[in-house]
Structures are given as structure tokens and as C-alpha cells.
Motif scaffolding. Structure first.
Motif, PDB file in Angstrom:
ATOM      1  N   VAL A  14     -10.152  -9.227   1.013  1.00  0.00           N
ATOM      2  CA  VAL A  14      -9.208  -9.504   2.169  1.00  0.00           C
ATOM      3  C   VAL A  14      -9.367 -11.334   2.083  1.00  0.00           C
ATOM      4  O   VAL A  14     -10.678 -11.500   2.117  1.00  0.00           O
ATOM      5  N   ASP A  15      -8.409 -11.917   2.018  1.00  0.00           N
ATOM      6  CA  ASP A  15      -9.358 -13.860   1.894  1.00  0.00           C
ATOM      7  C   ASP A  15      -8.998 -14.454   3.740  1.00  0.00           C
ATOM      8  O   ASP A  15      -8.623 -14.822   3.877  1.00  0.00           O
ATOM      9  N   ARG A  16     -10.126 -13.881   4.608  1.00  0.00           N
ATOM     10  CA  ARG A  16     -10.514 -13.874   5.757  1.00  0.00           C
ATOM     11  C   ARG A  16     -12.232 -13.285   5.639  1.00  0.00           C
ATOM     12  O   ARG A  16     -12.033 -12.678   5.078  1.00  0.00           O
ATOM     13  N   GLU A  17     -12.706 -14.204   6.932  1.00  0.00           N
ATOM     14  CA  GLU A  17     -13.751 -13.509   7.311  1.00  0.00           C
ATOM     15  C   GLU A  17     -14.381 -12.167   6.776  1.00  0.00           C
ATOM     16  O   GLU A  17     -14.956 -11.448   6.488  1.00  0.00           O
ATOM     17  N   TYR A  18     -13.497 -12.007   7.982  1.00  0.00           N
ATOM     18  CA  TYR A  18     -14.343 -10.148   8.124  1.00  0.00           C
ATOM     19  C   TYR A  18     -12.609  -9.580   8.261  1.00  0.00           C
ATOM     20  O   TYR A  18     -11.889 -10.110   8.862  1.00  0.00           O
ATOM     21  N   PHE A  19     -12.519  -8.412   8.196  1.00  0.00           N
ATOM     22  CA  PHE A  19     -11.446  -7.546   8.055  1.00  0.00           C
ATOM     23  C   PHE A  19     -11.524  -6.684   8.873  1.00  0.00           C
ATOM     24  O   PHE A  19     -11.175  -6.466  10.176  1.00  0.00           O
ATOM     25  N   GLN A  20     -12.409  -6.009   9.484  1.00  0.00           N
ATOM     26  CA  GLN A  20     -12.445  -5.169  10.202  1.00  0.00           C
ATOM     27  C   GLN A  20     -14.117  -5.161  12.057  1.00  0.00           C
ATOM     28  O   GLN A  20     -15.361  -5.958  10.666  1.00  0.00           O
ATOM     29  N   GLU A  21     -14.214  -5.186  12.558  1.00  0.00           N
ATOM     30  CA  GLU A  21     -15.310  -5.649  13.491  1.00  0.00           C
ATOM     31  C   GLU A  21     -16.630  -4.479  13.106  1.00  0.00           C
ATOM     32  O   GLU A  21     -17.683  -4.644  13.545  1.00  0.00           O
ATOM     33  N   ASN A  22     -16.689  -3.488  11.953  1.00  0.00           N
ATOM     34  CA  ASN A  22     -17.778  -2.897  12.043  1.00  0.00           C
ATOM     35  C   ASN A  22     -17.321  -2.056  10.060  1.00  0.00           C
ATOM     36  O   ASN A  22     -16.859  -2.001   9.926  1.00  0.00           O
ATOM     37  N   SER A  23     -18.995  -1.820   9.865  1.00  0.00           N
ATOM     38  CA  SER A  23     -19.071  -1.467   8.968  1.00  0.00           C
ATOM     39  C   SER A  23     -18.300  -0.929   8.251  1.00  0.00           C
ATOM     40  O   SER A  23     -17.413  -0.642   6.592  1.00  0.00           O
ATOM     41  N   VAL A  24     -17.992   0.588   9.201  1.00  0.00           N
ATOM     42  CA  VAL A  24     -17.221   1.272   8.524  1.00  0.00           C
ATOM     43  C   VAL A  24     -16.107   2.642   9.115  1.00  0.00           C
ATOM     44  O   VAL A  24     -16.068   2.355  10.762  1.00  0.00           O
ATOM     45  N   VAL A  25     -14.985   2.016   9.187  1.00  0.00           N
ATOM     46  CA  VAL A  25     -13.754   2.630  10.198  1.00  0.00           C
ATOM     47  C   VAL A  25     -13.265   3.652   9.787  1.00  0.00           C
ATOM     48  O   VAL A  25     -12.789   3.664   8.490  1.00  0.00           O
ATOM     49  N   ASN A  26     -13.423   5.114  10.184  1.00  0.00           N
ATOM     50  CA  ASN A  26     -12.739   6.218   9.842  1.00  0.00           C
ATOM     51  C   ASN A  26     -10.887   7.002  10.357  1.00  0.00           C
ATOM     52  O   ASN A  26     -10.871   5.923  11.473  1.00  0.00           O
ATOM     53  N   TYR A  27     -10.383   7.213   9.393  1.00  0.00           N
ATOM     54  CA  TYR A  27      -9.124   7.304   9.845  1.00  0.00           C
ATOM     55  C   TYR A  27      -8.567   8.817  10.668  1.00  0.00           C
ATOM     56  O   TYR A  27      -7.845   9.423   9.215  1.00  0.00           O
ATOM     57  N   PRO A  28      -9.101   9.330  11.406  1.00  0.00           N
ATOM     58  CA  PRO A  28      -8.951  10.826  11.685  1.00  0.00           C
ATOM     59  C   PRO A  28      -7.814  11.175  11.892  1.00  0.00           C
ATOM     60  O   PRO A  28      -7.538  12.575  11.623  1.00  0.00           O
ATOM     61  N   GLY A  29      -6.564  10.404  11.193  1.00  0.00           N
ATOM     62  CA  GLY A  29      -5.139  11.000  11.862  1.00  0.00           C
ATOM     63  C   GLY A  29      -4.811  10.867  10.676  1.00  0.00           C
ATOM     64  O   GLY A  29      -5.030  10.443   9.353  1.00  0.00           O
ATOM     65  N   LEU A  30      -3.228  11.469  11.233  1.00  0.00           N
ATOM     66  CA  LEU A  30      -2.285  11.345   8.979  1.00  0.00           C
ATOM     67  C   LEU A  30      -1.893  10.137   9.452  1.00  0.00           C
ATOM     68  O   LEU A  30      -0.432  10.338   8.107  1.00  0.00           O
ATOM     69  N   GLU A  31      -1.742   9.255  10.023  1.00  0.00           N
ATOM     70  CA  GLU A  31      -0.594   7.980  10.094  1.00  0.00           C
ATOM     71  C   GLU A  31      -1.470   7.173   8.650  1.00  0.00           C
ATOM     72  O   GLU A  31      -0.018   6.995   8.140  1.00  0.00           O
ATOM     73  N   VAL A  32      -2.348   7.622   7.753  1.00  0.00           N
ATOM     74  CA  VAL A  32      -2.755   7.005   6.468  1.00  0.00           C
ATOM     75  C   VAL A  32      -2.936   7.911   5.739  1.00  0.00           C
ATOM     76  O   VAL A  32      -3.868   9.646   6.639  1.00  0.00           O
ATOM     77  N   ASP A  33      -2.891   7.500   4.620  1.00  0.00           N
ATOM     78  CA  ASP A  33      -4.308   9.111   3.184  1.00  0.00           C
ATOM     79  C   ASP A  33      -5.879   9.105   3.308  1.00  0.00           C
ATOM     80  O   ASP A  33      -5.588  10.013   2.986  1.00  0.00           O
ATOM     81  N   PHE A  34      -5.416   8.000   3.328  1.00  0.00           N
ATOM     82  CA  PHE A  34      -6.750   7.575   3.263  1.00  0.00           C
ATOM     83  C   PHE A  34      -8.306   7.740   4.643  1.00  0.00           C
ATOM     84  O   PHE A  34      -7.859   8.159   5.205  1.00  0.00           O
ATOM     85  N   THR A  35      -9.188   8.056   4.602  1.00  0.00           N
ATOM     86  CA  THR A  35     -10.415   8.529   5.015  1.00  0.00           C
ATOM     87  C   THR A  35     -11.114   8.171   6.033  1.00  0.00           C
ATOM     88  O   THR A  35     -11.250   7.827   7.124  1.00  0.00           O
ATOM     89  N   ARG A  36     -11.669   6.359   5.250  1.00  0.00           N
ATOM     90  CA  ARG A  36     -12.476   5.748   5.934  1.00  0.00           C
ATOM     91  C   ARG A  36     -12.013   4.043   4.930  1.00  0.00           C
ATOM     92  O   ARG A  36     -11.730   4.178   4.534  1.00  0.00           O
ATOM     93  N   ILE A  37     -12.724   3.185   5.703  1.00  0.00           N
ATOM     94  CA  ILE A  37     -12.201   1.954   5.386  1.00  0.00           C
ATOM     95  C   ILE A  37     -13.351   1.299   5.343  1.00  0.00           C
ATOM     96  O   ILE A  37     -14.192   1.095   6.500  1.00  0.00           O
TER      97      ILE A  37
END
Ligand code: UDP
Length: 387
Positions: A263-286
Motif C-alpha cells: 500500500v503506497d502510504r506510510e501506514y494502512f491501519q493503526e495496529n499490527s493486527v486488525v481482526n474482522y469477526p463479521g461477515l462483511e469480508v471473507d478474510f479473518t484478519r489483516i
């Protein structure tokens, strides 16, 4: 024909520790590793953005075992790293494990003391005295709403099973805190190896009497190796026995499809691991790796984790059905002389890294007469414990 004193299959934690221990008492050790690198699933490398990335998912070391901590410190300078995870729930980022802040954010409350948190939990939990599966384990601690929002669908995405189809121990890895402690683990030592895990494995395996053959599948070459007095196998136990007890019922493993992006910017998210426990996406975490050790780079690397039942086996799937199949292999394994099954895949246990170190160190101690079989047995039977 290659000859060796000790033959080890797999260059992950268990294989590397046993190799180091046997080399230290003057044995010649040969490790056969199917993949093109050492370190097993701990393998990490500097990627095109100059960020240290783990090829097989983030590995956060934590332990309460003094002897394990002392041992790993021989091979790396560890820096303190208290892992924290955020989860996207109802559009906002909340800390997991559940603590006071999590409940306040999700339910718009102003809980401020342990007593108030206890009261909230007491009001919401659904009591199960002996939780017999993952669903009951979470309901017993947190109740239905948080179960739905944070655990049910994440677990389905991770295991392709709902929590009720898994042992309680899987979900019990995640504690519930009655205070504001938002660290993922509670252990005394929480740290990462400076320079990464791969460098640490290079040091563990640095003895001149250890030879590592990469890109070598044991089953292709087993008739070409001789002279060894002990064989340590760290791969999937059913493969060793050519899946003989799995004709109808296969021993399950879960794998992960890691999708890496720059991703062409300094940070993508505010933390090393973000979990996605909902059904809105298929992946578990980024995972955004540059957070680990506060690495500096203009761009950033993120990895989305999609779990799958195909591919390299990463996780055993703890439930009654798999335990039953595993038990057949274990009984068979016990009949073999001078062949030892070590580590997460060979023991079919959801070991954390420190447990893998401990298990390998104790097996060596047992075989070299330094601890009694009784002490070994009590460890061998230990269930994968909570984080
Ligand atoms: N889990 C969940 N929601 C989360 C995090 C974890 O439901 O946000 C459940 C899920 O079943 C997961 C288990 O708790 O497999 C253990 O989580 P852990 O983070 O220990 O898994 P690992 O890091 O080993 O993949």
C-alpha cells in the motif's frame, strides 16, 4: 547413501531445538526439510518494501517458562513486544481480548471499575458449568451478543466450523479481562527476536555437525539414509503412516491463504493486527508487519488471511472426532522404537511457540536421562493451554 547419528524431519522449532541439543553433545545431525527454507512457519524475510514479514503469519512469542525463555535468549536479542489486537465490530475498532474498553465502546457504556465489569458480565453471561465446546465456553464468559459479534463468524471463517463444533480449548485461548488490560497475552515474557526468527534459527542450527538438506522430502529419500540411532519426525502424523487410518475419516488440518499487498502510504491501519469477526469480508484478519518493532519505510505491506483446508497444514482442528482419529495414529507411533513424534503437526496439538520449544527440550532431556518419564508424561498430556 548418507549416514548420520540423528535424523530429523523438519527444520521448524522442534527439529531445530533437537538438532542443536544433539549437536551440543557431539552427535552428527541431519535435518531433512521439504520446503526451501529453515524455521518452519516462523520463517520471516525482508520484503520488497524492506519490511520484515513472516511468510506464514505473525508469530508473537510469549512464555511463562523460565527455561524456555533462557534457552531462546541464547540465540537472539529479544526486545519487549506486548502484542495488541483490534477487532472491527459494528464499524469501530475495539480491543480484543474483551476488556472494559471493549464493552464500553460496543455498548456505549461508562464502566470504570472491575466491580462494574463483573456486574455487567454476570448480567450477560449464560452459565455453562462445564463448557463442552467453543460456543458454550464463550457464552459462559461473555453472553450471546459478544459471542455473535466477535467469535461466531470469525471462528466459522477460521475453521469452517462454528464454535460449537470445536473443543472449548480453542476459544478459551482468548481470555476475558475485567480491567483495562488490552494485551493479547498475559505471560511474563512477551518479546520478538531482533533481526527476526529466521536469523535466530540460523544461530540455533549453526553447529558444524548439523547438516540441513532443504527441498528434500523425507519420503522420497528415506531409503538413502542410514546409521541413525534416533529419528525425530515433526511433520503431520497421518502422513508418516501413509494416512492408513484416514480412509473414511481424514484427520483435518487448517491452512491459510496469505494475500500480500503493498500500500503506497506510510501506514494502512493503526495496529499490527486488525481482526474482522463479521461477515462483511471473507478474510479473518489483516496484518501490517511494519508495526512489529516499529519498522520504518515509505510504503507498507499488508497481508490478508483467508483460511482454507487446502495447502500447507498450519493448524490441527481440535474436536472429538479428530482426537479419535489422532489417537489411532498415536497408538501406532508408540509402538515404534527410536522414532519420536514432536511438535504441533506430529502431536496434533495447537501448541504455541513456547510449548514447542519446551516439548523439544524436555524430550531431549528425557532421552538423555535428565528428567524422569513421569515428568515427561505429565507434559506430554498437557492440553494446548490458554494464551
Ligand atoms: N477468535 C475469534 N475472534 C477473534 C479472535 C479469535 O472468534 O477476534 C477465536 C477463533 O476461533 C480463533 C481462536 O479464537 O481460532 C483462537 O484465536 P488465536 O488468536 O489464538 O488464533 P491464532 O492466532 O493461533 O490463529
Amino acid at each position: 547413501m548418507t549416514t548420520t547419528d540423528i535424523l530429523i524431519i523438519g527444520a521448524g522449532i522442534s527439529g531445530a531445538v533437537l538438532a542443536e541439543r544433539y549437536a551440543a553433545i557431539g552427535k552428527k545431525v541431519l535435518i531433512l526439510e521439504k520446503r526451501d527454507h529453515i524455521g518452519g512457519n516462523c520463517f520471516d524475510y525482508l520484503d520488497e518494501n524492506n519490511i520484515l514479514v513472516s511468510k506464514y503469519g505473525a508469530h508473537l512469542f510469549h512464555t511463562n517458562h523460565e527455561e524456555v525463555w533462557k534457552y531462546v535468549n541464547r540465540f537472539a536479542h529479544w526486545y519487549k513486544w506486548e502484542h495488541r489486537v483490534l477487532a472491527k465490530v459494528d464499524g469501530q475498532l475495539v480491543p480484543i481480548p474483551v476488556n472494559i474498553k471493549t464493552v464500553n465502546q460496543i455498548f456505549d457504556l461508562k464502566i470504570s471499575t472491575e466491580a462494574e465489569m463483573e456486574e455487567w458480565l454476570e448480567k450477560n453471561r449464560i452459565e455453562f458449568t462445564n463448557a463442552s465446546n467453543g460456543e458454550e465456553a464463550v457464552l459462559n464468559k461473555l453472553g450471546y451478543e459478544l459471542y455473535e459479534k466477535m467469535f461466531k463468524h470469525y471462528t466459522k471463517k477460521q475453521w469452517d466450523k462454528y464454535p460449537e463444533e470445536l473443543d472449548a480449548s480453542v476459544l478459551e485461548r482468548i481470555p476475558v479481562r475485567k480491567n483495562f488490560d488490552d494485551r493479547y497475552f498475559s505471560d511474563k515474557y512477551q518479546a520478538l527476536p531482533g533481526g527476526g526468527y529466521t536469523k535466530m534459527f540460523e544461530r540455533i542450527l549453526s553447529s558444524p555437525t548439523i547438516e540441513v538438506m532443504l527441498n528434500t522430502d523425507y519420503f522420497d529419500v528415506k531409503d538413502e539414509i542410514s546409521g541413525f540411532t534416533k529419528l525425530f519426525y515433526t511433520g503431520p502424523i497421518d502422513r508418516f503412516f501413509e494416512f492408513k487410518h484416514s480412509l473414511e475419516d481424514k484427520l483435518e488440518y487448517r491452512s491459510i491463504n496469505f494475500v500480500k499487498e503493498t500500500v503506497d502510504r506510510e501506514y494502512f491501519q493503526e495496529n499490527s493486527v486488525v481482526n474482522y469477526p463479521g461477515l462483511e469480508v471473507d478474510f479473518t484478519r489483516i496484518i501490517e508487519y511494519k508495526h512489529f518493532g516499529n519498522q520504518i519505510s515509505e510504503r507498507t505491506t499488508i497481508v490478508k488471511e483467508f483460511t482454507t483446508d487446502e495447502g500447507e497444514p498450519y493448524y490441527p482442528v481440535p474436536n472429538a472426532r479428530n482426537s479419535e482419529i489422532y489417537e489411532k495414529y498415536r497408538e501406532e507411533a508408540e509402538q515404534l522404537k527410536d522414532v519420536y513424534f514432536v511438535g504441533r503437526l506430529a502431536n496434533y496439538k495447537y501448541f504455541n511457540m513456547d510449548q514447542a520449544f519446551k516439548n523439544a527440550l524436555e524430550l531431549f532431556a528425557l532421552l538423555e536421562g535428565k528428567i524422569s518419564r513421569r515428568r515427561w508424561n505429565s507434559y506430554g498430556k498437557e492440553k494446548a493451554r490458554k494464551i
